[in-house]
Design an enzyme around this catalytic site. Structure first.
Site, short mmCIF file in Angstrom:
data_model
loop_
_atom_site.label_atom_id
_atom_site.label_comp_id
_atom_site.label_asym_id
_atom_site.label_seq_id
_atom_site.Cartn_x
_atom_site.Cartn_y
_atom_site.Cartn_z
N TYR A 186 53.24 6.49 18.55
CA TYR A 186 52.49 8.09 19.44
C TYR A 186 53.32 8.65 18.00
CZ TYR A 186 50.48 6.88 23.40
OH TYR A 186 49.36 5.68 24.42
N ILE A 187 54.30 7.62 16.95
CA ILE A 187 55.44 9.13 16.33
C ILE A 187 54.48 8.42 14.40
CG2 ILE A 187 57.42 7.86 17.67
CD1 ILE A 187 58.32 6.69 16.63
#
EC number: 5.6.2.2
Length: 407
Positions: A31-32
């Site tokens: 998610y980053i």
């Protein structure tokens, strides 16, 4: 955030964690997103890419065995961990102090001792001797003339995280299950992801108790940092325990200077090759224009014989069917013009000037130039941090002038 990296080599785009939980509140890796930070290529110079030793995996070249940064990043961002039979704990140090020491080493002068330093930390670091340090948080006493009587805490010691500290303060409330020597009436929070701001409300009687026992000790506004367990792999890949940050710097500087020698030799060879290529191409075009060299309706073997007779240099593979003159023979007809010849002569002259400049530049001067460029970028980065901090304070109420660590 405070207590993590002094310089990010990758931009933390997304939830990489905050000082609220010491980074453990990070999102999952999927998610980053990240990208290379602007400073990274000043630390890991592109000029060193060609001289590193690259590893292979499944027949493909992958990352180098190790990189050769301009300054030792293990001292800039620190290291902490446990391995088989060994553990290590290297504090963070100020990159500006590291650069200053490297300049002293280059000048054959004695380097200065360094103390741990953490970017954005508003508290203080106190040396207590034998490689040990205390870090102190920041508090300010608020008397009954203020809106809230008690203590305002605006910085925590290094490696103490906001969430853990909040849970500690809550144990001092009257309805807590934990018995404490001092009781607080209320705990208010005004934090951001980067800054700490607790307001602890207390009675005057309880504040007297706190002063008697020491504010830092009652509120645990101190932590310790040790330089006695700095275990790292040395330049030969062997585990070694270092006595100080200066000892690490000395070994790093010796290896890094050797790589500047390798870089200089590589640049001289590269620029010499480029100059000769341009010079030979310009002479090739000049001889065709002057009709001293004929290539139209002539066998390739005869052209090659003429090139050898006129002493043109060979580059690349010269094993049959290759000749080593492909860099000349593949030139397009449109490039066999006087304008192109003049352009190649100018480019060759520029390369020759660049080559002479590299030859005249010592490896020490090369390193000092890299250090100057990096230091300028670091100063701009930290100046931007200071501007952001000032802007953040400007949005809050004005703090009283008095205050400090309380020691």
């Amino acid at each position: 955030f405070v207590g993590s990296n002094n310089i990010n080599v990758l931009v933390p785009s997304g939830q990489f964690g905050t000082r609220l939980q010491g980074g453990s509140d990070h999102a999952s890796a999927r998610y980053i997103y990240t990208r290379m930070a602007p400073l990274t290529r000043l630390i890991f110079s592109p000029l060193d890419d060609a001289i590193l030793t690259y590893m292979e995996e499944d027949g493909q070249s992958i990352e180098p065995r190790w990189y050769a940064p301009v300054i030792p990043m293990v001292l800039v961002n620190g290291a902490s961990g446990i391995g088989t039979g060994w553990s290590t704990d290297v504090p963070n140090y100020d990159p500006r102090a590291i650069i200053e020491n490297l300049r002293l080493w280059i000048a054959s002068k004695k380097m200065k001792p360094m103390r741990p330093w953490y970017r954005g930390f508003k508290g203080s670091v106190e040396n207590i001797g034998q490689g040990a340090h205390y870090t102190w948080g920041v508090f300010e006493e608020k008397d009954k003339n203020c809106t809230t009587q008690g203590y305002e805490i605006t910085e925590l010691p290094i490696k103490k995280w906001t969430q853990d500290y909040k849970e500690f303060l809550l144990t001092m409330l009257p309805n807590s299950d934990t018995k404490t020597k001092v009781t607080v009436q209320d705990v208010r929070e005004y934090h951001t992801e980067k800054s700490v701001h607790f307001m602890v409300k207390m009675t005057e009687e309880e504040m007297v108790k706190v002063k008697e026992q020491g504010v830092e000790h009652v509120f645990k506004l101190w932590s310790s940092i040790s330089e006695t367990n700095m275990v790292l792999f040395d330049s030969e890949g062997r585990i070694k325990k270092y006595k100080s940050a200066v000892e690490i710097l000395e070994e790093f500087a010796t290896v890094r200077l050797r790589y500047y020698n390798i870089r200089k030799k590589y640049l001289i060879d590269k620029l010499t090759l480029e100059r000769d290529l341009l010079s030979n191409r310009a002479r090739f075009i000049a001889m065709i224009i002057a009709k001293k060299l004929h290539i139209n309706n002539v066998k390739k073997a005869d052209v090659v014989k003429d090139l050898v007779r006129f002493k043109f240099q060979k580059f690349g593979d010269d094993k049959p069917p290759r000749t080593g003159f492909e860099y000349l023979l593949i030139m397009q007809i449109a490039s066999l013009t006087r304008e192109r010849k003049e352009e190649l002569e100018r480019m060759s002259k520029d390369k020759a000037a660049e080559l002479e400049k590299v030859k005249r530049t010592t490896v020490q001067q090369m390193w000092l130039t890299d250090l100057q460029q990096l230091e300028t970028a670091i100063l701009e980065l930290y100046a931007a941090d200071a501007d952001d901090a000032d802007a953040g304070r400007g949005r809050k109420r004005k703090a009283p002038e008095a205050g400090g660590r309380g020691r």
